[in-house]
Design an enzyme around this catalytic site. Structure first.
Site, PDB file in Angstrom:
ATOM      1  N   SER A   1       0.953  -1.016   0.042  1.00 22.72           N
ATOM      2  CA  SER A   1       0.183  -0.160  -0.013  1.00 22.72           C
ATOM      3  C   SER A   1       0.935   1.187   0.101  1.00 22.72           C
ATOM      4  O   SER A   1       2.080   1.280   0.539  1.00 22.72           O
ATOM      5  CB  SER A   1      -0.932  -0.114   1.130  1.00 22.72           C
ATOM      6  OG  SER A   1      -1.696   1.414   1.471  1.00 22.72           O
TER       7      SER A   1
ATOM      8  N   TYR B   1      -1.217  -1.062  10.326  1.00 23.23           N
ATOM      9  CA  TYR B   1      -1.354  -1.325   9.065  1.00 23.23           C
ATOM     10  C   TYR B   1      -0.186  -0.736   8.250  1.00 23.23           C
ATOM     11  O   TYR B   1       0.296  -1.369   7.420  1.00 23.23           O
ATOM     12  CB  TYR B   1      -2.540  -0.513   8.739  1.00 23.23           C
ATOM     13  CG  TYR B   1      -3.077  -0.805   7.283  1.00 23.23           C
ATOM     14  CD1 TYR B   1      -3.724  -1.923   6.794  1.00 23.23           C
ATOM     15  CD2 TYR B   1      -2.887   0.214   6.267  1.00 23.23           C
ATOM     16  CE1 TYR B   1      -4.137  -1.942   5.499  1.00 23.23           C
ATOM     17  CE2 TYR B   1      -3.110   0.066   5.107  1.00 23.23           C
ATOM     18  CZ  TYR B   1      -3.781  -0.987   4.539  1.00 23.23           C
ATOM     19  OH  TYR B   1      -4.082  -1.179   3.361  1.00 23.23           O
TER      20      TYR B   1
END
Length: 275
Positions: free
Chosen positions: A146, A160
């Site tokens: 990401s 995350y």
């Protein structure tokens, strides 16, 4: 060293294939003529997708349900794949989710499962897939990371971004380790992508307030990723806006980046409070 000729139909293993980017990966590789092995927790969705893609593209699809939060799942999945006489030519590590509250707001067991899904299962599946790929002198591994892995930490997403940063570094190292072998390993770093991810994470209303130009469609992310993988790239950032964001992140001083991250987190909390 050139890649081995494509004398037989390739097979792609896709984790988290029941929805979102994983589903788009399945659709894209099926359209390219790959047989598929699809895995996720939701068997009904997987079976419906597998049946549709087999009918539409004349490929062979295999469904093996599994929860990557269970440490036994990667090896069990691999044992079942090899037991059926299947070969994995393309591994797409895509399973994942987000946690949006502060670290201490969750019991440790939930963080342990998160780390298992987002880090350990990715690394273990790479470890399981690579020997056969190296022996055949052909293989592709795509780890879905990401843009968050390149950004400073944010409030309420403690693990995350850290997990995505791990995937980027692991993929870069594996890309170097497999150079010249016919095996390509890469990380894809999507930005905001239209999928079920944000609804599942409980932040859909907040992200809907963001400008439309920041968003990409999942199918476009997948197409760009496939092209980069075939070109042998170690990383790819789909979308011009995302590449511009990544460039800025690389050149902003660390203290300023953290200050901006703090302000962005506060703005998101405020927007969520007004929802």
């Amino acid at each position: 060293m050139t890649d081995a000729p494509n004398t037989a139909r390739r097979t792609a293993l896709i984790t988290g294939a029941s929805a979102g980017i994983g589903k788009c990966f399945a659709e894209h590789y099926a359209a390219c003529g790959h047989d598929l092995i699809l895995t996720a927790r939701r068997t009904d969705r997987l079976e419906a997708l597998a049946a549709q893609l087999a009918a539409d593209h004349g490929i062979t699809t295999t469904v093996i349900a599994g929860d990557m939060a269970d440490p036994a799942t990667p090896q069990r999945l691999w044992t079942e794949i090899t037991g059926r006489g299947l070969t994995v030519d393309v591994l797409i590590n895509n399973a994942g989710y987000g946690m949006t509250n502060n670290l201490v707001d969750y019991p440790w067991a939930e963080h342990r499962d998160f780390i298992q899904v987002m880090i350990t299962a990715y690394a273990e599946l790479c470890h399981l897939a690579l020997p056969g790929m190296l022996e055949r002198r052909h293989g592709r591994i795509i780890n879905v990371a990401s843009l968050a892995g390149l950004a400073p930490g944010t409030i309420g997403h403690t693990l995350y971004g850290a997990s995505k940063a791990f995937l980027i570094k692991m993929s870069e190292s594996l890309s170097l380790e497999t150079e010249g072998t016919g095996v390509h390993v890469m990380a894809v770093n999507p930005g905001f992508t239209r999928s079920e991810f944000h609804t599942t994470a409980g932040v859909q209303e907040t992200v809907d307030r963001m400008p439309k130009w920041m968003w990409m469609q999942a199918k476009d992310v997948v197409a760009e990723t496939h092209a980069a993988s075939e070109a042998g790239r170690a990383t790819v950032i789909p979308g011009r806006a995302n590449r511009m964001t990544a460039f800025i992140l690389r050149h902003v001083p660390a203290n300023l980046a953290l200050t901006l991250s703090r302000r962005r987190s506060a703005m998101q909390d405020d927007a969520a409070g007004k929802a």
